[in-house]
Write a protein that holds these residues in place. Structure first.
Motif, short mmCIF file in Angstrom:
data_model
loop_
_atom_site.label_atom_id
_atom_site.label_comp_id
_atom_site.label_asym_id
_atom_site.label_seq_id
_atom_site.Cartn_x
_atom_site.Cartn_y
_atom_site.Cartn_z
N TYR A 113 0.84 -1.19 0.00
CA TYR A 113 0.00 0.00 0.00
C TYR A 113 0.88 1.25 0.00
O TYR A 113 1.90 1.29 0.68
N PRO A 114 0.50 2.30 -0.72
CA PRO A 114 1.30 3.52 -0.78
C PRO A 114 1.29 4.27 0.55
O PRO A 114 0.28 4.31 1.24
N ALA A 115 2.43 4.88 0.88
CA ALA A 115 2.53 5.69 2.09
C ALA A 115 3.70 6.65 1.94
O ALA A 115 4.68 6.34 1.26
N LEU A 116 3.58 7.81 2.57
CA LEU A 116 4.65 8.80 2.52
C LEU A 116 4.62 9.66 3.77
O LEU A 116 3.63 9.67 4.51
N ASP A 242 9.22 18.77 19.69
CA ASP A 242 10.12 19.42 18.74
C ASP A 242 9.26 19.98 17.61
O ASP A 242 8.32 19.32 17.15
N VAL A 243 9.58 21.18 17.14
CA VAL A 243 8.79 21.81 16.09
C VAL A 243 8.80 20.97 14.82
O VAL A 243 7.76 20.74 14.19
N THR A 244 9.97 20.48 14.42
CA THR A 244 10.07 19.68 13.20
C THR A 244 9.19 18.45 13.29
O THR A 244 8.43 18.14 12.35
N VAL A 245 9.26 17.75 14.40
CA VAL A 245 8.49 16.52 14.57
C VAL A 245 6.99 16.84 14.59
O VAL A 245 6.17 16.08 14.05
N SER A 246 6.62 17.96 15.19
CA SER A 246 5.21 18.31 15.30
C SER A 246 4.57 18.54 13.94
O SER A 246 3.35 18.41 13.79
N GLU A 247 5.37 18.90 12.93
CA GLU A 247 4.83 19.23 11.63
C GLU A 247 4.96 18.10 10.61
O GLU A 247 4.58 18.26 9.45
N LEU A 248 5.48 16.96 11.04
CA LEU A 248 5.52 15.79 10.16
C LEU A 248 4.15 15.14 10.12
O LEU A 248 3.45 15.07 11.13
N ALA A 249 3.77 14.67 8.95
CA ALA A 249 2.49 13.96 8.79
C ALA A 249 2.73 12.73 7.94
O ALA A 249 3.44 12.77 6.92
N ILE A 250 2.14 11.61 8.36
CA ILE A 250 2.26 10.35 7.65
C ILE A 250 0.94 10.09 6.93
O ILE A 250 -0.11 9.97 7.58
N GLU A 251 0.99 10.06 5.61
CA GLU A 251 -0.22 9.80 4.84
C GLU A 251 -0.17 8.38 4.28
O GLU A 251 0.82 7.99 3.66
N THR A 252 -1.20 7.64 4.53
CA THR A 252 -1.29 6.26 4.04
C THR A 252 -2.53 6.11 3.17
O THR A 252 -3.54 6.78 3.39
N PHE A 253 -2.43 5.23 2.19
CA PHE A 253 -3.52 5.01 1.25
C PHE A 253 -4.01 3.57 1.38
O PHE A 253 -3.23 2.62 1.23
N VAL A 254 -5.30 3.45 1.68
CA VAL A 254 -5.93 2.16 1.89
C VAL A 254 -6.76 1.80 0.66
O VAL A 254 -7.53 2.64 0.18
N PRO A 255 -6.63 0.59 0.12
CA PRO A 255 -7.46 0.22 -1.03
C PRO A 255 -8.94 0.42 -0.72
O PRO A 255 -9.45 0.00 0.32
#
Length: 273
Positions: A113-116, A242-255
């Motif tokens: 499955y795609p993820a970024l 941490d500011v950097t960590v707070s602004e990370l987002a993990i997007e996952t794609f579910v069929p």
């Protein structure tokens, strides 16, 4: 994510107007905020009008109860005359190596499955083979470092021509950015929004309005003569320090359908060779 809500004009007024802005945005009265923060409505009123300078601890406590983003908490502290509390560590710093390793393992485990992972300006900082497979045919200038997820998706040289329900998906992404801008007022994000919102539609883009899913809007995309459909989810870190960590987002794609689930192992396996 660039400049914060505490721009030069707002800083000139001190922390009071900023706190009032966040309180009103949260829909809380001074009394309600006081009860949550173990304070008094009188004290909150004095802080907001500049009659009282809140302590460093009070600023952080109010920011927590108002669910203020981490970067903006630093802005509140600076406006109150204190040093920032949260560091902003570059993602490639040695101290964040465990975080990077964990993200890479998570993305790999999510295949096919795609993820970024994107940062606060939608720059792609990590992705798996499932996502890479879908990028076939995207123009090289959109993939140059650092690639930007919004540009890749909405640019006519990117994924846009292959998205079956492009109008709905474009509207969804632009509304997502608008919500962030209402929260953060980031100039770099504002510039990105104006750029991608101004892209010309791909051929047939005005006609490609698809059918929405039964419970969430799917991304319906063509890939090598096949149609793949995904629901997407977005996750962030709980209680980031941490500011950097707070602004990370993990997007996952579910069929979104059995056909996509069945095709993905073949698509990713073939494209990874």
């Amino acid at each position: 994510m660039g400049s914060s809500v505490a721009d030069a004009d707002t800083r000139a007024g001190g922390v009071g107007p900023l706190l009032r802005h966040w309180r009103e945005r949260a829909g809380l009265s001074q009394l309600e905020l006081a009860l949550r923060a173990d304070s008094s409505a009188r004290h909150i009123s004095f802080v907001e009008t500049g009659r009282t300078r809140p302590s460093r601890e009070m600023v952080l406590r109010l920011a927590e109860h108002l669910d203020v983003p981490v970067r903006e908490r630093n802005a509140l502290l600076v406006a109150a005359g204190y040093a920032p509390h949260y560091p902003e560590t570059p993602l490639d710093a040695p101290s964040l190596a465990p975080l990077r390793g964990g993200l890479e393992r998570m993305l790999a485990a999510y295949e096919p499955y795609p993820a970024l992972v994107v940062d606060g300006r939608y720059r792609v900082v990590a992705a798996n083979r499932g996502l890479a497979a879908l990028l076939e045919g995207v123009a090289g200038h959109l993939l140059q470092a650092p690639p930007n997820a919004m540009r890749i998706t909405l640019h006519p040289d990117g994924l846009a021509p292959r998205i079956r329900n492009f109008l709905e998906w474009r509207e969804h992404l632009l509304e997502q950015m608008q919500r962030q801008l209402a929260l953060l007022r980031s100039q770099p994000l504002r510039e990105l929004y104006e750029e991608v919102a101004g892209y010309p539609l791909p051929a047939g883009g005005t006609e490609r309005r698809g059918t929405e899913g039964p419970f969430a809007l799917p991304l319906v995309i063509e890939h090598q003569g096949r149609v793949l459909s995904f629901f997407s989810t977005m996750a962030t870190f709980n209680t980031p320090m941490d500011v950097t960590v707070s602004e990370l987002a993990i997007e996952t794609f579910v069929p979104a359908d059995p056909e996509t689930a069945a095709l993905l192992p073949e698509v990713v396996g073939r494209d990874s060779r």
